[in-house]
Design a protein around this motif. Sequence first.
Motif, PDB file in Angstrom:
ATOM      1  N   GLU A  13      26.485  72.652  26.967  1.00 34.79           N
ATOM      2  CA  GLU A  13      25.812  72.499  25.959  1.00 34.79           C
ATOM      3  C   GLU A  13      26.396  73.149  24.595  1.00 34.79           C
ATOM      4  O   GLU A  13      26.983  72.883  23.647  1.00 34.79           O
ATOM      5  CB  GLU A  13      24.385  72.811  25.573  1.00 34.79           C
ATOM      6  N   TYR A  14      26.784  74.558  24.910  1.00 39.42           N
ATOM      7  CA  TYR A  14      27.535  75.446  24.031  1.00 39.42           C
ATOM      8  C   TYR A  14      28.661  74.879  23.834  1.00 39.42           C
ATOM      9  O   TYR A  14      29.429  74.951  22.800  1.00 39.42           O
ATOM     10  CB  TYR A  14      27.555  76.627  24.758  1.00 39.42           C
ATOM     11  N   MET A  15      29.717  74.596  25.027  1.00 42.91           N
ATOM     12  CA  MET A  15      30.962  73.872  24.719  1.00 42.91           C
ATOM     13  C   MET A  15      30.884  72.824  23.905  1.00 42.91           C
ATOM     14  O   MET A  15      31.785  72.556  22.893  1.00 42.91           O
ATOM     15  CB  MET A  15      31.552  73.457  26.294  1.00 42.91           C
ATOM     16  N   VAL A  16      29.994  71.803  23.979  1.00 44.86           N
ATOM     17  CA  VAL A  16      29.851  70.382  23.237  1.00 44.86           C
ATOM     18  C   VAL A  16      29.841  71.110  21.868  1.00 44.86           C
ATOM     19  O   VAL A  16      30.452  70.526  20.898  1.00 44.86           O
ATOM     20  CB  VAL A  16      28.835  69.753  23.379  1.00 44.86           C
ATOM     21  N   LEU A  17      28.756  72.104  21.389  1.00 47.75           N
ATOM     22  CA  LEU A  17      28.535  72.481  20.022  1.00 47.75           C
ATOM     23  C   LEU A  17      29.731  73.189  19.523  1.00 47.75           C
ATOM     24  O   LEU A  17      30.049  73.196  18.570  1.00 47.75           O
ATOM     25  CB  LEU A  17      27.388  73.300  19.991  1.00 47.75           C
ATOM     26  N   SER A  18      30.306  74.276  20.252  1.00 46.02           N
ATOM     27  CA  SER A  18      31.589  74.765  19.944  1.00 46.02           C
ATOM     28  C   SER A  18      32.775  73.853  19.592  1.00 46.02           C
ATOM     29  O   SER A  18      33.258  73.833  18.545  1.00 46.02           O
ATOM     30  CB  SER A  18      32.064  75.461  20.923  1.00 46.02           C
ATOM     31  N   VAL A  19      33.027  72.697  20.280  1.00 46.23           N
ATOM     32  CA  VAL A  19      33.936  71.704  20.050  1.00 46.23           C
ATOM     33  C   VAL A  19      33.813  71.220  18.726  1.00 46.23           C
ATOM     34  O   VAL A  19      34.570  71.120  17.756  1.00 46.23           O
ATOM     35  CB  VAL A  19      34.145  70.776  21.212  1.00 46.23           C
ATOM     36  N   LEU A  20      32.554  70.563  18.581  1.00 46.78           N
ATOM     37  CA  LEU A  20      32.305  70.115  17.051  1.00 46.78           C
ATOM     38  C   LEU A  20      32.484  70.919  16.134  1.00 46.78           C
ATOM     39  O   LEU A  20      32.985  70.477  14.861  1.00 46.78           O
ATOM     40  CB  LEU A  20      30.779  69.534  17.217  1.00 46.78           C
ATOM     41  N   SER A  21      32.023  72.269  16.271  1.00 51.86           N
ATOM     42  CA  SER A  21      32.178  73.215  15.053  1.00 51.86           C
ATOM     43  C   SER A  21      33.618  73.590  14.618  1.00 51.86           C
ATOM     44  O   SER A  21      33.708  74.007  13.534  1.00 51.86           O
ATOM     45  CB  SER A  21      31.567  74.525  15.452  1.00 51.86           C
ATOM     46  N   GLU A  22      34.598  73.165  15.500  1.00 53.21           N
ATOM     47  CA  GLU A  22      36.266  73.420  15.132  1.00 53.21           C
ATOM     48  C   GLU A  22      36.579  72.178  14.413  1.00 53.21           C
ATOM     49  O   GLU A  22      37.702  72.321  13.863  1.00 53.21           O
ATOM     50  CB  GLU A  22      36.734  73.296  16.526  1.00 53.21           C
ATOM     51  N   GLN A  23      35.809  71.270  14.170  1.00 46.50           N
ATOM     52  CA  GLN A  23      36.410  69.889  13.385  1.00 46.50           C
ATOM     53  C   GLN A  23      35.942  70.172  11.871  1.00 46.50           C
ATOM     54  O   GLN A  23      35.102  70.748  11.548  1.00 46.50           O
ATOM     55  CB  GLN A  23      35.594  68.609  13.971  1.00 46.50           C
ATOM     56  N   THR A  40      36.098  68.504  26.596  1.00 44.02           N
ATOM     57  CA  THR A  40      35.236  69.243  27.325  1.00 44.02           C
ATOM     58  C   THR A  40      35.256  68.904  28.806  1.00 44.02           C
ATOM     59  O   THR A  40      34.548  69.358  29.681  1.00 44.02           O
ATOM     60  CB  THR A  40      33.514  69.038  26.854  1.00 44.02           C
ATOM     61  N   ALA A  41      36.305  67.931  29.131  1.00 46.14           N
ATOM     62  CA  ALA A  41      36.613  67.730  30.548  1.00 46.14           C
ATOM     63  C   ALA A  41      35.159  67.180  31.365  1.00 46.14           C
ATOM     64  O   ALA A  41      34.959  67.552  32.198  1.00 46.14           O
ATOM     65  CB  ALA A  41      36.993  68.986  31.316  1.00 46.14           C
ATOM     66  N   ALA A  42      34.648  66.283  30.539  1.00 39.88           N
ATOM     67  CA  ALA A  42      33.287  65.768  31.112  1.00 39.88           C
ATOM     68  C   ALA A  42      33.644  64.156  31.238  1.00 39.88           C
ATOM     69  O   ALA A  42      34.307  63.322  30.200  1.00 39.88           O
ATOM     70  CB  ALA A  42      31.943  65.950  30.193  1.00 39.88           C
ATOM     71  N   SER A  43      32.746  63.520  31.897  1.00 36.92           N
ATOM     72  CA  SER A  43      32.544  61.916  31.776  1.00 36.92           C
ATOM     73  C   SER A  43      31.757  61.645  30.572  1.00 36.92           C
ATOM     74  O   SER A  43      31.037  62.522  30.098  1.00 36.92           O
ATOM     75  CB  SER A  43      31.908  61.602  33.039  1.00 36.92           C
ATOM     76  N   LEU A  44      31.992  60.475  30.428  1.00 37.06           N
ATOM     77  CA  LEU A  44      31.015  59.948  29.040  1.00 37.06           C
ATOM     78  C   LEU A  44      29.547  59.983  29.498  1.00 37.06           C
ATOM     79  O   LEU A  44      28.820  60.253  28.690  1.00 37.06           O
ATOM     80  CB  LEU A  44      31.482  58.350  28.784  1.00 37.06           C
ATOM     81  N   SER A  45      29.253  59.593  30.893  1.00 40.78           N
ATOM     82  CA  SER A  45      27.811  59.505  31.063  1.00 40.78           C
ATOM     83  C   SER A  45      27.232  60.859  30.986  1.00 40.78           C
ATOM     84  O   SER A  45      26.166  61.221  30.427  1.00 40.78           O
ATOM     85  CB  SER A  45      27.834  58.946  32.565  1.00 40.78           C
ATOM     86  N   ARG A  46      27.993  61.973  31.450  1.00 37.90           N
ATOM     87  CA  ARG A  46      27.311  63.380  31.436  1.00 37.90           C
ATOM     88  C   ARG A  46      27.265  63.664  30.090  1.00 37.90           C
ATOM     89  O   ARG A  46      26.231  64.276  29.729  1.00 37.90           O
ATOM     90  CB  ARG A  46      28.231  64.203  32.092  1.00 37.90           C
ATOM     91  N   LEU A  47      28.124  63.500  29.286  1.00 38.06           N
ATOM     92  CA  LEU A  47      28.478  63.834  27.822  1.00 38.06           C
ATOM     93  C   LEU A  47      27.124  63.096  27.237  1.00 38.06           C
ATOM     94  O   LEU A  47      26.305  63.780  26.323  1.00 38.06           O
ATOM     95  CB  LEU A  47      29.599  63.561  27.367  1.00 38.06           C
TER      96      LEU A  47
END
Length: 234
Positions: A83-93, A107-114
Amino acid sequence: MASTADETNGRRRRRPRNEPTSEATARADEGSGSGDSTGPVAETRWLNGDELAAWLANSAIMISLPAALDARMQREAQLTFFEYMVLSVLSEQPDRTMQMSALAARTAASLSRLSHVVGRLEKRELLARKRIPGSGRRTAATLTEAGYDVVVAAAPGHVAAVREYLIDDLGPQELAALRRIGAAVDAAIKRGQPDAGSAASPPGGMGAADGRSPTIHPASQPPADTSTATPRRP
C-alpha cells in the motif's frame, strides 16, 4: 524419485534413491519428458559452493527484508508495504495521477492485485479512481490530499527502517557493489520480459512510464511545501 525406461519390456523401473546418477543419465532423464529425441539437451548449470552461498545470502534481501519492512510499516503507519508503494509512486507524479496499468508496472504487481489494494485505499479516501475518457476501459488513480499526508508522514519511518536493516551496516564500497548488483539483476529481468515496457506505457500522458525499476521507497525528507511538492527520493 527418478525413473528410467526398461528397454526390454517397455515398463519403467524405479532407480534406488542412493544410486549415483551419471551426467549422461541425467541428460537422458531431463530430455525424456520433452517428446523431442532429436534436439540437443541443455545441461543444467548447477551452482558451485561460492555461487550457492551468494544466492542463499541474497535470499535475506528478497524474503526477510520485505517482510521486516512490511511488519514495521503496518505497526508504525497502519499501511502494508505494498500500500505504501502505491501511495509513494502516485506521490511522485506531477499531478499525483497515474493510469492503473502503468501503476501496476511501477509496483511490479498484477492488475488484479493492484485493483484490490486500490479499492481498499479508496475506502480509506487515500486515493480516488476515475475513468479516462476515450476508447477502451482505462482507469486512473489519483492520490488525495489525505493520502498525500499519509505517505509524507510514513516516509521518515520507512527511510529509518531501510537505514537500520540495510544501508547503515554497509560501507561505501559495499553500497557501490550493491548498486551494481541491483542494476545487473534488474537488467537481466528486463531482458527476459521484452513486452513489459510496452504494456506499461499509457497513452495520453497519464502517468507515462519512465522505464525506472519498481518503486519501493518514498521520500527521504518531507517536502517544504506539501501543497505543491512531492516527496523526494532517498
